[in-house]
Write a protein that holds these residues in place. Structure first.
Motif, PDB file in Angstrom:
ATOM      1  N   LYS A 195      12.859   6.813   6.793  1.00 16.34           N
ATOM      2  CA  LYS A 195      11.576   7.004   7.461  1.00 16.34           C
ATOM      3  C   LYS A 195      11.528   8.411   8.038  1.00 16.34           C
ATOM      4  N   GLN A 196      10.481   9.151   7.708  1.00 17.90           N
ATOM      5  CA  GLN A 196      10.268  10.495   8.222  1.00 17.90           C
ATOM      6  C   GLN A 196       8.878  10.539   8.843  1.00 17.90           C
ATOM      7  N   GLY A 197       8.840  10.445  10.176  1.00 19.88           N
ATOM      8  CA  GLY A 197       7.548  10.310  10.839  1.00 19.88           C
ATOM      9  C   GLY A 197       6.925   8.979  10.462  1.00 19.88           C
ATOM     10  N   LYS A 198       5.713   9.025   9.917  1.00 20.67           N
ATOM     11  CA  LYS A 198       5.059   7.802   9.445  1.00 20.67           C
ATOM     12  C   LYS A 198       5.308   7.548   7.964  1.00 20.67           C
ATOM     13  N   ASP A 199       5.971   8.488   7.300  1.00 18.30           N
ATOM     14  CA  ASP A 199       6.201   8.364   5.863  1.00 18.30           C
ATOM     15  C   ASP A 199       7.490   7.605   5.568  1.00 18.30           C
ATOM     16  N   LEU A 200       7.418   6.715   4.592  1.00 18.65           N
ATOM     17  CA  LEU A 200       8.588   6.022   4.071  1.00 18.65           C
ATOM     18  C   LEU A 200       8.922   6.615   2.715  1.00 18.65           C
ATOM     19  N   LYS A 201      10.065   7.290   2.614  1.00 16.90           N
ATOM     20  CA  LYS A 201      10.523   7.868   1.356  1.00 16.90           C
ATOM     21  C   LYS A 201      11.389   6.820   0.669  1.00 16.90           C
ATOM     22  N   LEU A 202      10.867   6.205  -0.384  1.00 12.75           N
ATOM     23  CA  LEU A 202      11.470   4.997  -0.932  1.00 12.75           C
ATOM     24  C   LEU A 202      11.995   5.173  -2.346  1.00 12.75           C
ATOM     25  N   PHE A 234      -1.020  -1.399   9.623  1.00 11.97           N
ATOM     26  CA  PHE A 234      -1.166  -1.500   8.175  1.00 11.97           C
ATOM     27  C   PHE A 234      -0.105  -0.676   7.461  1.00 11.97           C
ATOM     28  N   LEU A 235       0.034  -0.962   6.165  1.00  8.07           N
ATOM     29  CA  LEU A 235       0.960  -0.261   5.282  1.00  8.07           C
ATOM     30  C   LEU A 235       0.162   0.256   4.097  1.00  8.07           C
ATOM     31  N   ASN A 236       0.200   1.574   3.880  1.00 13.64           N
ATOM     32  CA  ASN A 236      -0.559   2.193   2.797  1.00 13.64           C
ATOM     33  C   ASN A 236       0.407   2.643   1.706  1.00 13.64           C
ATOM     34  N   THR A 237       0.301   2.029   0.523  1.00 13.20           N
ATOM     35  CA  THR A 237       1.190   2.375  -0.586  1.00 13.20           C
ATOM     36  C   THR A 237       0.613   3.475  -1.471  1.00 13.20           C
ATOM     37  N   GLY A 238      -0.612   3.906  -1.187  1.00 10.98           N
ATOM     38  CA  GLY A 238      -1.290   4.866  -2.050  1.00 10.98           C
ATOM     39  C   GLY A 238      -2.163   4.191  -3.089  1.00 10.98           C
ATOM     40  N   ARG A 239      -1.902   2.902  -3.338  1.00  9.36           N
ATOM     41  CA  ARG A 239      -2.731   2.107  -4.252  1.00  9.36           C
ATOM     42  C   ARG A 239      -3.434   0.978  -3.511  1.00  9.36           C
ATOM     43  N   GLU A 240      -2.685   0.359  -2.578  1.00 13.24           N
ATOM     44  CA  GLU A 240      -3.239  -0.737  -1.795  1.00 13.24           C
ATOM     45  C   GLU A 240      -2.944  -0.512  -0.314  1.00 13.24           C
ATOM     46  N   VAL A 241      -3.731  -1.174   0.518  1.00 14.89           N
ATOM     47  CA  VAL A 241      -3.507  -1.152   1.961  1.00 14.89           C
ATOM     48  C   VAL A 241      -3.222  -2.580   2.411  1.00 14.89           C
ATOM     49  N   TYR A 242      -2.017  -2.801   2.915  1.00 15.75           N
ATOM     50  CA  TYR A 242      -1.601  -4.106   3.417  1.00 15.75           C
ATOM     51  C   TYR A 242      -1.914  -4.199   4.908  1.00 15.75           C
TER      52      TYR A 242
END
Length: 240
Positions: free
Chosen positions: A99-106, A129-137
């Motif tokens: 985790k880097q700030g709000k970003d998850l490097k996965l 919420f969780l934003n995958t770039g395609r969907e928002v959970y």
């Protein structure tokens, strides 16, 4: 007489110096103990986030676990459906990263039917919420913790409560071939559990008593929920 006064003065100086040295040493020891306690507390920290997504073509659940040193783990369990053409399939994603700030490097492993895919993505984790770039959970309530056995013990017990509509998730590392025995009791007989294997397979569902031979080495999830209302329960897990 002058020699006696000088001796007393020297003794007083030595006494004060010794007291200061002792105080400084005690202060350092307290600081070291405090630092050690803080480090141990930090090492034991685990934050869990649960998310869900439901639309016309996708039903999905995502769980994100944040551990020490900003390490990230978790998984996504999803079903793709198209009722018009009668198409259904499911996939399971294993997540590892930082985790880097709000970003998850996965780093991600996606298993869909007989295919396995490896990929790298950056997701954004927010409070709600969780934003995958395609969907928002959207975030849903859950409580995440580990089950740890005392040194030399093969079982552990947790007493807790689960709120209606929420889930309590317990993480436990175990090895292939071990036997896991689980028992849950509740004041109103309204608490049940399910067990999820490291590959996302649900080994049982809505149980109060279970005995399993574990199919793989890795992290297992014991998920506790209520069948009606809030539930106060005692959960015992034994591995041998």
């Amino acid at each position: 007489m002058r020699s006696l006064k000088l001796l007393i003065l020297v003794l007083l100086v030595l006494s004060v110096s010794s007291a200061l040295s002792f105080a400084q040493s005690t202060s350092r020891q307290r600081l070291q103990r405090s630092t050690s306690i803080a480090q141990n507390q930090s090492n034991n920290q685990l934050s869990g986030y649960c998310f869900s997504l439901e639309n016309e073509t996708l039903s999905s659940v995502a769980r994100i676990y944040l551990e020490k040193e900003n390490k990230v783990s978790g998984h996504v369990n999803a079903t793709i459906h198209n009722e018009e053409v009668g198409y259904y399939t499911s996939y399971f994603q294993t997540l590892q990263g930082t985790k880097q700030g709000k970003d998850l490097k996965l780093n991600m492993i996606t298993k869909i039917e007989l295919d396995t895919q490896n990929s790298q993505e950056t997701w954004q984790l927010e409070d709600d919420f969780l934003n995958t770039g395609r969907e928002v959970y959207q975030r849903v309530p859950c409580l995440v913790s580990r089950i740890r056995f005392a040194r030399g013990a093969s079982s552990g017990t947790v007493e807790n409560s689960v709120v209606r509509g929420s889930r309590n998730i317990y993480l436990l590392d175990a090895k292939e071939g071990q036997k896991m025995e689980i028992n849950i009791s509740s004041l109103e007989n309204n608490a049940v559990f399910e067990v999820m294997a490291p590959n996302g397979e649900i080994l049982n569902s809505e149980e109060t008593l279970s005995s399993l031979i574990l199919p793989a080495t890795g992290r297992y999830e014991i998920i506790v929920g209520g069948t009606r209302g809030n539930a106060t329960y005692k959960l015992t897990v034994k591995i041998r």
